[in-house]
Scaffold this motif. Structure first.
Motif, PDB file in Angstrom:
ATOM      1  N   PRO A  54      -2.808  -6.701   6.836  1.00  0.00           N
ATOM      2  CA  PRO A  54      -1.461  -6.814   6.270  1.00  0.00           C
ATOM      3  C   PRO A  54      -0.648  -5.521   6.291  1.00  0.00           C
ATOM      4  CG  PRO A  54      -3.052  -6.647   4.504  1.00  0.00           C
ATOM      5  CD  PRO A  54      -3.841  -6.699   5.796  1.00  0.00           C
ATOM      6  N   TYR A  55      -1.236  -4.456   6.801  1.00  0.00           N
ATOM      7  CA  TYR A  55      -0.586  -3.144   6.736  1.00  0.00           C
ATOM      8  C   TYR A  55      -0.062  -2.675   8.095  1.00  0.00           C
ATOM      9  CZ  TYR A  55      -2.789  -3.069   2.174  1.00  0.00           C
ATOM     10  OH  TYR A  55      -3.184  -3.379   0.897  1.00  0.00           O
ATOM     11  N   GLY A  56       0.558  -3.570   8.872  1.00  0.00           N
ATOM     12  CA  GLY A  56       1.082  -3.195  10.183  1.00  0.00           C
ATOM     13  C   GLY A  56       1.998  -1.984  10.156  1.00  0.00           C
ATOM     14  N   PRO A  57       3.081  -2.003   9.359  1.00  0.00           N
ATOM     15  CA  PRO A  57       3.999  -0.852   9.358  1.00  0.00           C
ATOM     16  C   PRO A  57       3.330   0.436   8.872  1.00  0.00           C
ATOM     17  CG  PRO A  57       5.037  -2.757   8.349  1.00  0.00           C
ATOM     18  CD  PRO A  57       3.591  -3.102   8.544  1.00  0.00           C
ATOM     19  N   PRO A  78      -6.648   9.209  11.334  1.00  0.00           N
ATOM     20  CA  PRO A  78      -5.202   8.992  11.189  1.00  0.00           C
ATOM     21  C   PRO A  78      -4.593   9.924  10.134  1.00  0.00           C
ATOM     22  CG  PRO A  78      -6.359   6.892  11.200  1.00  0.00           C
ATOM     23  CD  PRO A  78      -7.410   7.974  11.126  1.00  0.00           C
ATOM     24  N   ILE A  79      -3.361  10.346  10.410  1.00  0.00           N
ATOM     25  CA  ILE A  79      -2.638  11.249   9.514  1.00  0.00           C
ATOM     26  C   ILE A  79      -1.463  10.477   8.926  1.00  0.00           C
ATOM     27  CG2 ILE A  79      -1.246  13.350   9.410  1.00  0.00           C
ATOM     28  CD1 ILE A  79      -2.878  14.271  11.934  1.00  0.00           C
ATOM     29  N   ALA A 142      -3.649  -5.393  -2.605  1.00  0.00           N
ATOM     30  CA  ALA A 142      -4.421  -4.483  -3.444  1.00  0.00           C
ATOM     31  C   ALA A 142      -4.257  -3.031  -3.010  1.00  0.00           C
ATOM     32  CB  ALA A 142      -5.896  -4.879  -3.426  1.00  0.00           C
ATOM     33  N   GLY A 143      -3.959  -2.819  -1.701  1.00  0.00           N
ATOM     34  CA  GLY A 143      -3.784  -1.464  -1.173  1.00  0.00           C
ATOM     35  C   GLY A 143      -5.043  -0.655  -1.271  1.00  0.00           C
ATOM     36  N   PRO A 144      -5.122   0.505  -0.764  1.00  0.00           N
ATOM     37  CA  PRO A 144      -4.168   1.164   0.118  1.00  0.00           C
ATOM     38  C   PRO A 144      -4.313   0.667   1.557  1.00  0.00           C
ATOM     39  CG  PRO A 144      -6.060   2.577  -0.166  1.00  0.00           C
ATOM     40  CD  PRO A 144      -6.296   1.356  -1.027  1.00  0.00           C
ATOM     41  N   ALA A 145      -3.376   1.062   2.417  1.00  0.00           N
ATOM     42  CA  ALA A 145      -3.440   0.695   3.827  1.00  0.00           C
ATOM     43  C   ALA A 145      -4.741   1.211   4.424  1.00  0.00           C
ATOM     44  CB  ALA A 145      -2.246   1.283   4.574  1.00  0.00           C
TER      45      ALA A 145
END
Length: 199
Positions: A54-57, A78-79, A142-145
């Motif tokens: 769900p975290y595409g962007p 990833p940064i 719920a997050g995080p990405a």
């Protein structure tokens, strides 16, 4: 070309793929008997419809995925945050290349669909090019990405005539998949093509 995908722990739900479409779903023995000439791909673990991330962007537009050749300066992970924004401001051409590397990471985690509103044209093009489906973002994340978000979101089951889009995880069952996460992916298929295979 006909291909049967079968996973050790879910031989009862093997998939017969004809081009980009699921031709049949059922026990491996039944599919092999009906299509004895089909190529067979055997995998460890379980075959699933694949995951929706769900975290595409957040993963593809707001994080910078370093090229392995940049490891000395940027590391390999990833940064995000302000540092990613600075990298993209300094060289906007990095957005597309970063998104393509991010998509490869998603595929390595069994992702066959993303959700969230993608705004960058180069990111949208990269998502389309690989064939990732774009779905609706669930409420109350719920997050995080993460490449292996909690909870994991499996897509609906595979059906004959539907898209040949699925992932295989090296786990004994779905409970172990939830416990160990999407990093257990050994293969991802989109449009009938093997787009990720663990080494």
């Amino acid at each position: 070309m006909l291909t049967i995908h079968v996973a050790e722990e879910s031989a009862g739900t093997a998939v017969l793929v004809d081009g980009a479409v699921v031709a049949a779903v059922g026990p491996y023995e039944d599919l092999a008997a009906v299509r004895p000439g089909a190529k067979v791909r055997r995998w460890p673990g379980i075959l699933t419809p694949g995951l929706l991330n769900p975290y595409g962007p957040e993963l593809l537009e707001a994080m910078y995925h370093p090229d392995p050749r940049e490891a000395e300066g940027f590391g390999t992970e990833p940064i995000g945050g302000e540092r990613a924004k600075r990298i993209f401001r300094a060289d906007p051409a990095r957005v597309g290349a970063s998104a393509r590397r991010g998509i490869q990471r998603l595929l390595a985690h069994g992702t066959v669909a993303v959700a969230g509103e993608l705004r960058s044209r180069v990111v949208v093009d990269a998502v389309r090019r690989v064939g990732l489906a774009v779905g609706r973002r669930p409420d109350g994340l719920a997050g995080p990405a993460s490449l292996s978000p909690t909870p994991l979101i499996l897509l609906p089951g595979l059906v004959p005539g539907g898209p040949a889009r699925f992932a295989v995880f090296d786990v004994a069952d779905r409970a172990e998949l939830v416990r160990r996460g999407a990093g257990t992916c050994v293969a991802t298929v989109i449009g009938g093509r093997l787009v990720y295979r663990a080494h």
